[in-house]
Structure formats: structure tokens, C-alpha cells
Design a protein around this motif. Structure first.
Motif, PDB file in Angstrom:
ATOM      1  N   ALA A 188       0.851  -1.219  -0.029  1.00 31.29           N
ATOM      2  CA  ALA A 188       0.117  -0.115  -0.033  1.00 31.29           C
ATOM      3  C   ALA A 188       0.803   1.275  -0.018  1.00 31.29           C
ATOM      4  O   ALA A 188       0.540   2.221   0.835  1.00 31.29           O
ATOM      5  CB  ALA A 188      -0.949   0.041   1.006  1.00 31.29           C
ATOM      6  N   ILE A 233      -1.725   4.799  -4.859  1.00 32.13           N
ATOM      7  CA  ILE A 233      -2.462   3.473  -4.255  1.00 32.13           C
ATOM      8  C   ILE A 233      -3.972   3.803  -4.237  1.00 32.13           C
ATOM      9  O   ILE A 233      -4.504   5.021  -3.769  1.00 32.13           O
ATOM     10  CB  ILE A 233      -1.890   3.314  -2.759  1.00 32.13           C
ATOM     11  CG1 ILE A 233      -0.170   2.873  -2.844  1.00 32.13           C
ATOM     12  CG2 ILE A 233      -2.754   2.194  -2.172  1.00 32.13           C
ATOM     13  CD1 ILE A 233      -0.201   1.499  -3.409  1.00 32.13           C
ATOM     14  N   ARG A 251      -4.599  -1.472  -3.571  1.00 29.97           N
ATOM     15  CA  ARG A 251      -4.151  -2.237  -2.504  1.00 29.97           C
ATOM     16  C   ARG A 251      -4.366  -3.783  -2.425  1.00 29.97           C
ATOM     17  O   ARG A 251      -5.649  -3.976  -2.501  1.00 29.97           O
ATOM     18  CB  ARG A 251      -4.555  -1.446  -1.156  1.00 29.97           C
ATOM     19  CG  ARG A 251      -4.064  -2.160  -0.031  1.00 29.97           C
ATOM     20  CD  ARG A 251      -4.219  -1.255   1.188  1.00 29.97           C
ATOM     21  NE  ARG A 251      -5.814  -1.128   1.740  1.00 29.97           N
ATOM     22  CZ  ARG A 251      -6.222  -1.933   2.624  1.00 29.97           C
ATOM     23  NH1 ARG A 251      -5.231  -2.997   2.861  1.00 29.97           N
ATOM     24  NH2 ARG A 251      -7.268  -1.820   2.797  1.00 29.97           N
ATOM     25  N   ASN A 252      -3.309  -4.336  -2.158  1.00 29.73           N
ATOM     26  CA  ASN A 252      -3.466  -5.997  -2.063  1.00 29.73           C
ATOM     27  C   ASN A 252      -3.766  -6.612  -3.337  1.00 29.73           C
ATOM     28  O   ASN A 252      -4.181  -7.784  -3.481  1.00 29.73           O
ATOM     29  CB  ASN A 252      -4.334  -6.561  -1.021  1.00 29.73           C
ATOM     30  CG  ASN A 252      -3.679  -6.029   0.345  1.00 29.73           C
ATOM     31  OD1 ASN A 252      -4.458  -5.029   0.914  1.00 29.73           O
ATOM     32  ND2 ASN A 252      -2.597  -6.453   1.013  1.00 29.73           N
TER      33      ASN A 252
END
Length: 248
Positions: free
Chosen positions: A128, A148, A178-179
């Protein structure tokens, strides 16, 4: 089940056929540049309908779900409306279709969307952490940091909302969700593919730089100058359109 384009005029059907060929060809660029593995990732392009179809709304062409890249053909590309509903094609659309459709609905200037799980860009997304603008190439292409976006689950338009919220008003054509991984946009699919290639390149380079020490940020006025020159001046004397510009 496949839909039909029968209700659309001939010029729209011809445009869809050309877009299917283009999108199939551009998908080959993702494994070529090492941006995807197996069936992950997707490219889409908007088809402008100009109120000439049954709904009077634009369409999008995207890859089908779960098909390997060496099996993709123009005929296998699927056509959806901007709600992500299948209009024509023999397979289910990509699982990211709702995200692409949301972007097209809410960013009318966008003509192409790309999603990959390229290694270095996705590593930044996992942390992130925005990729800081420490390279002139980044200033040229992205106009600053690569931002992000929020965490969002696949299955509805949550990812699309995160993309739009992050990139609306931003100079960057890329967001690291994110992720999850990078999504890129452009005036057409080719420009979005180029942005996906450049995201991975700068993410890798900045990562390597950080192994040597903390990289130095470029001052904002220099970022602004580099971005303005590259986007508006660079290559114009050579007759190169913006999406064909190279760093040299």
C-alpha cells in the motif's frame, strides 16, 4: 449464453469487429512484457456507439474469463454494455468486467483499461505504498507518484469505484489497487497497455534503487516541467503521436 449485435447498425458491428482484432492483439503484449501469468490480467477498449444501438450507449470489448493467452482470438473476445452485461460472445466476460465498465461509465475520456498482476508493481500494491516520483521517466509518463487505490473485492464495481476515485483529477494513468495490483487507463487500449508496461518498469527500477539507498525525489517544479514537455512537446517535430512516444 451469447448475446447478439443484430440490433446495431452495420458501422457499429464493423467497429466492434475491428476492436475485437485490436484487443486480441494487445493481449499478446501482456505476456510478451512479462506482466501476467496463466490467465490473469485483461485489456478492454470502449466502442463508441453514438446513440446508434438499441440502448444508445457505448460498448466495451474485453477478454473472456479463464482463457489462456495463446488461445485468445478476435472471435473469442466478448462484447459487453457499460453495465458489464454480455451483449455478444460465446464465453463469460472477464471477472474484472464490472470494474472496467464502471471506469467507462464515469470517465468518458477513457477509451482503454488494462489490469495486470505484474510482479514489482503488485509488490508495491501489497505494501500500500505509492511509487515515488524519483525518475524523469515517471515525471514524463505519470506526472508524479503512482498512487495507491483502496482495497476492494472482485465481483462488483467496488474496484472500479476505487480506480475512479483515485485517478479522477490525477495526471497518473495508473493506480495500484491495494493488495491487488495495477490498473491503467488511456485514451485507447494501446495507450493503457503502454502505461501498464511503464508501471512495471518504474516499479522495478525504484525497488532496485532502494536496495542501494533512499532514492532522491524530483522537485515538483521539475516534475511539472518534464510532464508538460513530454505530453505536449516531445516528439511533435518527429510526427509521433503521444501514444507512440519513446524515451530517448
Amino acid at each position: 449464453m451469447a448475446g447478439t449485435l443484430d440490433g446495431y447498425p452495420q458501422h457499429v458491428r464493423e467497429q466492434v469487429a475491428r476492436t475485437r482484432e485490436l484487443v486480441a492483439r494487445l493481449h499478446a503484449e501482456l505476456p510478451r512484457w512479462g506482466l501476467v501469468v496463466w490467465t490473469a490480467g485483461n485489456v478492454s477498449q470502449r466502442v463508441v456507439v453514438d446513440a446508434a444501438g438499441p440502448s444508445g450507449r457505448d460498448l466495451l470489448v474485453i477478454k473472456p474469463s479463464g482463457v489462456t493467452y495463446d488461445e485468445l482470438t478476435p472471435e473469442s473476445m466478448v462484447v459487453c454494455d457499460l453495465d458489464g452485461v454480455l451483449v455478444d460472445g460465446g464465453r463469460a466476460p472477464s471477472s474484472d468486467t464490472a470494474a472496467h465498465a464502471y471506469v467507462y461509465r464515469n470517465m468518458p475520456e477513457v477509451g482503454g483499461v488494462v489490469h495486470t498482476h505484474s510482479t514489482y508493481a503488485t509488490a508495491w500494491a501489497a505494501r500500500a505504498e505509492p511509487v515515488p516520483c524519483v525518475l524523469t521517466m515517471m515525471a514524463d509518463e505519470f506526472g508524479g507518484d503512482i498512487p495507491i487505490g483502496p482495497f476492494a473485492l472482485i465481483g462488483d464495481d467496488s474496484i472500479g469505484r476505487g480506480i475512479v476515485e483515485t485517478l479522477r483529477g490525477s495526471r497518473s494513468p495508473a493506480v495500484l489497487m491495494r493488495n491487488h495490483g495495477p490498473f491503467t487507463i488511456g485514451p485507447d487500449a494501446k495507450a493503457a497497455v503502454k502505461a501498464a508496461v511503464m508501471v512495471e518498469e518504474v516499479a522495478r527500477t525504484v525497488h532496485v534503487s532502494r536496495q542501494l539507498g533512499e532514492p532522491l525525489r524530483i522537485e515538483q517544479d521539475h516534475v511539472d516541467s518534464l510532464y508538460a514537455r513530454y505530453q505536449n512537446v516531445y516528439g511533435q517535430g518527429e510526427g509521433a503521436p503521444a501514444q507512440e512516444k519513446e524515451h530517448a
